[in-house]
Design an enzyme around this catalytic site. Structure first.
Site, short mmCIF file in Angstrom:
data_model
loop_
_atom_site.label_atom_id
_atom_site.label_comp_id
_atom_site.label_asym_id
_atom_site.label_seq_id
_atom_site.Cartn_x
_atom_site.Cartn_y
_atom_site.Cartn_z
N ASP A 187 0.76 -1.16 -0.21
CA ASP A 187 0.07 0.02 0.18
C ASP A 187 0.91 1.43 0.08
O ASP A 187 2.38 1.31 0.44
CB ASP A 187 -1.41 -0.07 0.85
CG ASP A 187 -0.42 0.26 2.37
OD1 ASP A 187 1.02 0.97 3.25
OD2 ASP A 187 -1.17 0.46 3.73
N ASN A 195 -4.16 12.48 0.93
CA ASN A 195 -5.36 13.36 0.87
C ASN A 195 -5.65 14.99 1.67
O ASN A 195 -6.27 15.91 0.92
CB ASN A 195 -6.65 12.00 1.13
CG ASN A 195 -6.17 11.04 0.18
OD1 ASN A 195 -6.85 11.67 -1.33
ND2 ASN A 195 -7.06 9.85 0.38
N GLU A 230 -6.04 1.95 -0.35
CA GLU A 230 -4.10 2.35 -0.94
C GLU A 230 -4.10 1.05 -1.41
O GLU A 230 -2.94 0.85 -1.45
CB GLU A 230 -3.86 3.69 -0.26
CG GLU A 230 -3.93 2.91 0.98
CD GLU A 230 -4.49 3.15 2.30
OE1 GLU A 230 -4.06 3.81 3.55
OE2 GLU A 230 -5.41 3.16 1.77
#
Length: 309
Positions: A187, A195, A230
């Site tokens: 990930d 974000n 993710e």
């Protein structure tokens, strides 16, 4: 020169006689000339199981169905014989033959030993259902629908649904053939920070960039799947753990070395990877847990690294 004429009544009778011969199912003798292998290009469409949506083209060679890896269509089930059934052309028509299987071959609900296939017939072998299809519009529609169902809308790689189907199947094949199989889980490091700092558009673009890089590094016969926000999984059949770790290291380095910019700012992208190799007693759940534990260890060790068995 001798001429032969027929009146209207005789013409009508001749047409009726010719039509009567064309009624009913075509045989190897009466099949119309356009019923050729090249013209129809029929295929078998898988309607159930892990390979749902797959098509197998039918040509001049027989197509065998069974538990054996030698079969063109492999059905990994104890109720399916190693070589269970065969589909083959005979004079331009296609027939399915049961190969003395223990549990039988069924066509449209009826157990058969050998029968001619017609467009739309369904063949059941164990829990696997196949459809004999001559209409390629239907095949294209089914493939399109399956692609939409099994691909991640954002990144274009396989989604969790596909992973949940492929992963147990590949474990079963590896165990049966006594071949290695490895699983890598990775990930994006600090994805939440991307974000929060740059917005969700930046996060989405980061995921796209990572998958684009991964597809360039990974071989075509491995399954790259997005299994979480993710988080990604890579199923690597026939690859032992040592080789899988080397592949994971190349992937990690490639992503770290690929520039990523958003809104004029360069954003560092790295991944952490956990790798585990299938052991003899491993189930799909156990192997996934072991790879996930290695991923956690990579993050605990500082991220941007690979941990394996």
């Amino acid at each position: 020169m001798i001429g032969l004429t027929l009146n209207d009544t005789e013409n009508t009778m001749a047409i009726r006689v010719m039509s009567s011969f064309r009624q009913g199912p075509p045989t190897a003798i009466s099949a119309p000339p356009d019923r050729t292998l090249a013209a129809k290009r029929p295929c078998l469409l898988v309607l159930s199981g892990p390979e749902m949506g797959r098509t197998v083209a039918l040509a001049s060679d027989p197509v065998e169905i069974g538990r054996s890896d030698e079969c063109a269509i492999t059905v990994n089930s104890d109720v399916v014989s190693r070589k269970h059934a065969r589909v083959q052309p005979i004079f331009g028509l296609y027939f399915v033959t049961d190969l003395d299987s223990a549990n039988g071959t069924f066509v449209s609900g009826q157990r058969v030993s050998m029968v001619q296939l017609r467009d739309g017939d369904q063949i059941r072998v164990g829990e696997c259902v196949l459809k004999f299809v001559e209409n390629h519009i239907e095949v294209e529609y089914a493939q399109r629908a399956m692609n939409l169902a099994n691909l991640d809308a954002l990144t274009g790689v396989h989604n969790k649904r596909h992973f949940d189907e492929v992963f147990p199947r590949e474990i079963g094949r590896a165990a049966q053939a006594r071949m290695p199989l490895s699983l890598a889980i990775f990930d994006l490091d600090h994805f939440k920070r991307i974000n929060d700092s740059f917005g969700h558009q930046a996060g989405d673009q980061a995921l796209k960039n990572v998958t684009t890089t991964a597809q360039k590094v990974l071989a075509r016969d491995v399954a790259l799947c997005r299994v979480g926000g993710e988080e990604f999984a890579v199923v690597m059949p026939n690859i032992p753990g040592s080789v899988a770790r080397a592949v994971a290291e190349r992937l990690r380095a490639a992503i770290a070395d690929t520039p990523f910019e958003h809104g004029g700012q360069r954003i560092p992208l790295t991944i952490s990877v956990g790798v585990a190799e299938l052991a003899s007693a491993d189930s799909a759940e156990v192997l996934y847990q072991r790879a996930d534990q290695r991923l956690y260890a990579a993050k605990q060790a500082g991220r941007n690294q690979v941990k394996s068995d």
